[in-house]
Design a protein around this motif. Structure first.
Motif, PDB file in Angstrom:
ATOM      1  N   LYS A  36     -15.607  27.562   2.016  1.00  0.00           N
ATOM      2  CA  LYS A  36     -15.436  26.154   1.656  1.00  0.00           C
ATOM      3  C   LYS A  36     -15.985  25.237   2.739  1.00  0.00           C
ATOM      4  O   LYS A  36     -16.637  24.226   2.447  1.00  0.00           O
ATOM      5  N   ILE A  37     -15.732  25.561   3.995  1.00  0.00           N
ATOM      6  CA  ILE A  37     -16.238  24.746   5.099  1.00  0.00           C
ATOM      7  C   ILE A  37     -17.763  24.783   5.135  1.00  0.00           C
ATOM      8  O   ILE A  37     -18.410  23.752   5.342  1.00  0.00           O
ATOM      9  N   ILE A  76     -19.810  25.249   2.570  1.00  0.00           N
ATOM     10  CA  ILE A  76     -20.299  24.447   1.444  1.00  0.00           C
ATOM     11  C   ILE A  76     -20.167  22.967   1.772  1.00  0.00           C
ATOM     12  O   ILE A  76     -21.085  22.171   1.513  1.00  0.00           O
ATOM     13  N   LEU A  77     -19.063  22.557   2.372  1.00  0.00           N
ATOM     14  CA  LEU A  77     -18.880  21.171   2.768  1.00  0.00           C
ATOM     15  C   LEU A  77     -19.936  20.745   3.775  1.00  0.00           C
ATOM     16  O   LEU A  77     -20.496  19.646   3.680  1.00  0.00           O
ATOM     17  N   LEU A  78     -20.237  21.613   4.735  1.00  0.00           N
ATOM     18  CA  LEU A  78     -21.252  21.286   5.737  1.00  0.00           C
ATOM     19  C   LEU A  78     -22.642  21.159   5.111  1.00  0.00           C
ATOM     20  O   LEU A  78     -23.419  20.284   5.508  1.00  0.00           O
ATOM     21  N   PHE A 138     -23.287  20.200   1.993  1.00  0.00           N
ATOM     22  CA  PHE A 138     -23.308  18.912   1.296  1.00  0.00           C
ATOM     23  C   PHE A 138     -23.390  17.737   2.276  1.00  0.00           C
ATOM     24  O   PHE A 138     -24.088  16.756   2.030  1.00  0.00           O
ATOM     25  N   LEU A 139     -22.695  17.846   3.387  1.00  0.00           N
ATOM     26  CA  LEU A 139     -22.753  16.797   4.396  1.00  0.00           C
ATOM     27  C   LEU A 139     -24.162  16.689   4.979  1.00  0.00           C
ATOM     28  O   LEU A 139     -24.690  15.584   5.164  1.00  0.00           O
ATOM     29  N   PHE A 198     -26.171  15.007  -6.247  1.00  0.00           N
ATOM     30  CA  PHE A 198     -24.771  15.277  -6.556  1.00  0.00           C
ATOM     31  C   PHE A 198     -24.510  15.139  -8.057  1.00  0.00           C
ATOM     32  O   PHE A 198     -23.771  15.926  -8.644  1.00  0.00           O
TER      33      PHE A 198
END
Length: 111
Positions: free
Chosen positions: A9-10, A12-14, A16-17, A46
């Protein structure tokens, strides 16, 4: 296993960021013929991601309904066989009179 999910999850978040920070250019998005709006590129990316998720869920919805109906059919079949087994057990249990249980053993050596 929870740690692995957290790390994924982290990551994937990175990603997207990173996409959001590197794609801040304004692009024209044409949603109808002759109609357009100026939005940052990350908004378009997105939006495409969300539309893909929605279409994927609709594609799997038919399969989900089929599997759910099959599970209900199998549950009903198991209940039917369960009831049948209980009835068969009740029918198959012989009622043994008390006089026959105390019978004398037969001596086969006398013959």
């Amino acid at each position: 296993m929870k740690v692995v999910y957290l790390i994924v999850k982290i990551l994937i978040l990175l990603v997207f960021l990173l996409l959001a920070v590197s794609n801040t250019q304004v692009v024209s998005f044409f949603y109808l013929p002759g109609q357009h709006v100026e939005v940052p590129l990350i908004v378009v990316l997105f939006g495409a991601f969300v539309v893909g998720i929605v279409f994927g869920m609709f594609a799997l919805f038919g399969r989900l309904l089929g599997l759910r109906s099959e599970a209900n059919r199998l549950r009903a079949e198991v209940k039917k066989h369960g009831r049948m087994t209980e009835q068969d057990i009740q029918k198959a249990t012989p009622t043994v009179p008390a006089a026959t249980t105390a019978s004398t053993p037969i001596n086969l050596m006398q013959k």
